[in-house]
Design a protein around this motif. Structure first.
Motif, PDB file in Angstrom:
ATOM      1  N   LYS A  11       0.903  -1.160   0.109  1.00  0.00           N
ATOM      2  CA  LYS A  11       0.020   0.037  -0.073  1.00  0.00           C
ATOM      3  C   LYS A  11       0.734   1.140  -0.018  1.00  0.00           C
ATOM      4  CE  LYS A  11      -4.005  -2.113   2.485  1.00  0.00           C
ATOM      5  NZ  LYS A  11      -4.870  -2.097   3.632  1.00  0.00           N
ATOM      6  N   SER A  12       2.268   0.972   0.175  1.00  0.00           N
ATOM      7  CA  SER A  12       3.051   2.415   0.213  1.00  0.00           C
ATOM      8  C   SER A  12       2.928   3.059  -1.040  1.00  0.00           C
ATOM      9  CB  SER A  12       4.436   1.850   0.548  1.00  0.00           C
ATOM     10  OG  SER A  12       5.298   2.813   0.331  1.00  0.00           O
ATOM     11  N   PRO A  13       2.667   4.501  -0.986  1.00  0.00           N
ATOM     12  CA  PRO A  13       2.549   5.061  -2.165  1.00  0.00           C
ATOM     13  C   PRO A  13       4.017   5.399  -3.054  1.00  0.00           C
ATOM     14  CG  PRO A  13       2.777   6.560  -0.088  1.00  0.00           C
ATOM     15  CD  PRO A  13       2.700   5.237   0.114  1.00  0.00           C
ATOM     16  N   VAL A  14       5.058   4.831  -2.323  1.00  0.00           N
ATOM     17  CA  VAL A  14       6.300   4.734  -2.995  1.00  0.00           C
ATOM     18  C   VAL A  14       7.100   3.504  -2.924  1.00  0.00           C
ATOM     19  CG1 VAL A  14       8.698   5.928  -2.945  1.00  0.00           C
ATOM     20  CG2 VAL A  14       6.712   7.371  -2.755  1.00  0.00           C
ATOM     21  N   GLN A  15       7.459   2.888  -3.980  1.00  0.00           N
ATOM     22  CA  GLN A  15       8.221   1.624  -4.038  1.00  0.00           C
ATOM     23  C   GLN A  15       9.405   1.543  -5.034  1.00  0.00           C
ATOM     24  OE1 GLN A  15       6.015  -1.768  -4.035  1.00  0.00           O
ATOM     25  NE2 GLN A  15       5.017  -1.714  -1.919  1.00  0.00           N
ATOM     26  N   ILE A  16      10.477   1.915  -4.547  1.00  0.00           N
ATOM     27  CA  ILE A  16      11.575   1.937  -5.615  1.00  0.00           C
ATOM     28  C   ILE A  16      12.337   0.622  -5.433  1.00  0.00           C
ATOM     29  CG2 ILE A  16      13.735   3.213  -6.071  1.00  0.00           C
ATOM     30  CD1 ILE A  16      12.035   5.574  -4.602  1.00  0.00           C
ATOM     31  N   LYS A  17      12.425  -0.322  -6.406  1.00  0.00           N
ATOM     32  CA  LYS A  17      12.984  -1.329  -6.292  1.00  0.00           C
ATOM     33  C   LYS A  17      14.172  -1.595  -7.065  1.00  0.00           C
ATOM     34  CE  LYS A  17       8.389  -3.616  -6.436  1.00  0.00           C
ATOM     35  NZ  LYS A  17       7.301  -4.621  -7.104  1.00  0.00           N
ATOM     36  N   ASN A  18      15.151  -2.523  -6.757  1.00  0.00           N
ATOM     37  CA  ASN A  18      16.227  -2.922  -7.372  1.00  0.00           C
ATOM     38  C   ASN A  18      16.067  -4.005  -7.955  1.00  0.00           C
ATOM     39  OD1 ASN A  18      19.029  -3.327  -7.940  1.00  0.00           O
ATOM     40  ND2 ASN A  18      19.617  -3.215  -5.963  1.00  0.00           N
ATOM     41  N   GLU A  41      16.058  15.271   0.781  1.00  0.00           N
ATOM     42  CA  GLU A  41      16.047  13.997   0.140  1.00  0.00           C
ATOM     43  C   GLU A  41      14.687  13.232   0.396  1.00  0.00           C
ATOM     44  OE1 GLU A  41      20.853  12.783   0.821  1.00  0.00           O
ATOM     45  OE2 GLU A  41      19.414  12.629   2.690  1.00  0.00           O
ATOM     46  N   ILE A  42      14.258  13.391   1.677  1.00  0.00           N
ATOM     47  CA  ILE A  42      12.631  12.646   1.890  1.00  0.00           C
ATOM     48  C   ILE A  42      11.671  13.167   0.994  1.00  0.00           C
ATOM     49  CG2 ILE A  42      12.136  14.065   3.798  1.00  0.00           C
ATOM     50  CD1 ILE A  42      11.215  10.285   3.481  1.00  0.00           C
ATOM     51  N   LYS A  43      11.834  14.187   0.764  1.00  0.00           N
ATOM     52  CA  LYS A  43      10.698  14.969  -0.191  1.00  0.00           C
ATOM     53  C   LYS A  43      10.742  14.532  -1.865  1.00  0.00           C
ATOM     54  CE  LYS A  43      10.058  19.260   2.196  1.00  0.00           C
ATOM     55  NZ  LYS A  43      10.007  20.687   2.227  1.00  0.00           N
ATOM     56  N   SER A  44      12.076  14.246  -2.080  1.00  0.00           N
ATOM     57  CA  SER A  44      12.604  13.562  -3.453  1.00  0.00           C
ATOM     58  C   SER A  44      11.968  12.095  -3.429  1.00  0.00           C
ATOM     59  CB  SER A  44      14.073  13.906  -3.822  1.00  0.00           C
ATOM     60  OG  SER A  44      14.298  15.196  -3.825  1.00  0.00           O
ATOM     61  N   ILE A  45      12.225  11.368  -2.432  1.00  0.00           N
ATOM     62  CA  ILE A  45      11.777  10.216  -2.222  1.00  0.00           C
ATOM     63  C   ILE A  45      10.375  10.160  -2.456  1.00  0.00           C
ATOM     64  CG2 ILE A  45      11.850   8.175  -0.917  1.00  0.00           C
ATOM     65  CD1 ILE A  45      14.648   8.627  -0.128  1.00  0.00           C
ATOM     66  N   ARG A  46       9.588  10.747  -1.634  1.00  0.00           N
ATOM     67  CA  ARG A  46       8.260  10.837  -1.626  1.00  0.00           C
ATOM     68  C   ARG A  46       7.622  11.045  -3.072  1.00  0.00           C
ATOM     69  NH1 ARG A  46       7.601  13.711   3.970  1.00  0.00           N
ATOM     70  NH2 ARG A  46       7.392  11.830   5.291  1.00  0.00           N
ATOM     71  N   LEU A  47       8.568  11.859  -3.951  1.00  0.00           N
ATOM     72  CA  LEU A  47       8.266  11.939  -5.219  1.00  0.00           C
ATOM     73  C   LEU A  47       8.481  10.986  -6.124  1.00  0.00           C
ATOM     74  CD1 LEU A  47       8.935  15.933  -5.667  1.00  0.00           C
ATOM     75  CD2 LEU A  47       6.939  14.885  -5.437  1.00  0.00           C
ATOM     76  N   GLY A  48       9.226   9.861  -5.728  1.00  0.00           N
ATOM     77  CA  GLY A  48       9.677   8.751  -6.422  1.00  0.00           C
ATOM     78  C   GLY A  48      11.066   9.062  -7.221  1.00  0.00           C
ATOM     79  N   LYS A  49      11.786  10.019  -6.917  1.00  0.00           N
ATOM     80  CA  LYS A  49      13.109  10.489  -7.739  1.00  0.00           C
ATOM     81  C   LYS A  49      14.133   9.861  -7.037  1.00  0.00           C
ATOM     82  CE  LYS A  49      10.542  13.405 -10.166  1.00  0.00           C
ATOM     83  NZ  LYS A  49      10.199  13.365 -11.380  1.00  0.00           N
ATOM     84  N   ALA A  50      14.179   8.348  -6.749  1.00  0.00           N
ATOM     85  CA  ALA A  50      15.248   7.806  -6.378  1.00  0.00           C
ATOM     86  C   ALA A  50      15.738   6.436  -7.096  1.00  0.00           C
ATOM     87  CB  ALA A  50      15.122   7.426  -5.045  1.00  0.00           C
ATOM     88  N   SER A  51      16.711   5.943  -7.205  1.00  0.00           N
ATOM     89  CA  SER A  51      17.273   4.821  -7.740  1.00  0.00           C
ATOM     90  C   SER A  51      18.270   3.943  -6.936  1.00  0.00           C
ATOM     91  CB  SER A  51      17.873   5.300  -9.115  1.00  0.00           C
ATOM     92  OG  SER A  51      18.386   4.077  -9.706  1.00  0.00           O
TER      93      SER A  51
END
Length: 159
Positions: A11-18, A41-51
């Motif tokens: 249910k998490s709005p953000v899921q960045i997978k490897n 950093e947390i604001k960028s992660i909440r927008l899904g901008k991480a890898s």
């Protein structure tokens, strides 16, 4: 992990997978760790901008760090914006860090982050796995199994 935790992760709005990690490694043991972040950093992660491409974890002075994790600079961030690729500290118990440290001494084992998600309290969490590298024939076997599952799903869909 229990079923409740798995449902909350889905249910998490953000899921960045490897995605490459499951192809390159066998997962031996999995842990969920908190991550020390700055405000942008947390604001960028909440927008899904991480890898998580080409990331790994290492242990230094009985602390576990993630290296190579890319978090894009926050668009609305000013002079206080963060560096895109910096080492970030993970939060685990001493016992868990000690277990990982002992396991990583064996040849062929490493620690890889597999998923970044936001928990129900709004905090960023990282799933990390103690991994053993796959050989080339293991990777071919994984591809074959994935193709077989896809074919079986196709056949089931048609009936």
């Amino acid at each position: 992990m229990n079923k409740i935790e798995l449902e909350l992760r889905k249910k998490s709005p953000v899921q960045i997978k490897n995605k490459k990690a499951s192809f390159e490694y066998f997962f031996v043991d999995e842990y969920t760790a908190g991550i020390v972040l700055t405000g942008t950093e947390i604001k960028s992660i909440r927008l899904g901008k991480a890898s998580l491409v080409d990331t790994y974890c290492y242990i230094h002075n009985n602390e576990i760090w993630v290296k190579g994790m890319s978090i894009s600079p926050y668009f609305y961030g000013s002079y206080a914006n963060h560096e895109m690729k910096r080492d970030r500290k993970l939060l685990l118990n001493r016992r868990e860090i000690r277990n990982l440290q002992e396991a990583c001494k064996a040849p062929g084992y490493t620690i890889v982050p597999t998923l970044v998600f936001i928990d129900q309290n709004g905090r960023a969490k990282v799933d990390i796995a103690l991994c053993r590298g796959k050989k080339q024939y293991d990777k071919r076997q994984t591809l074959k199994e994935k193709e077989d599952r896809r074919e079986m799903d196709r056949v089931r869909k048609n009936f």
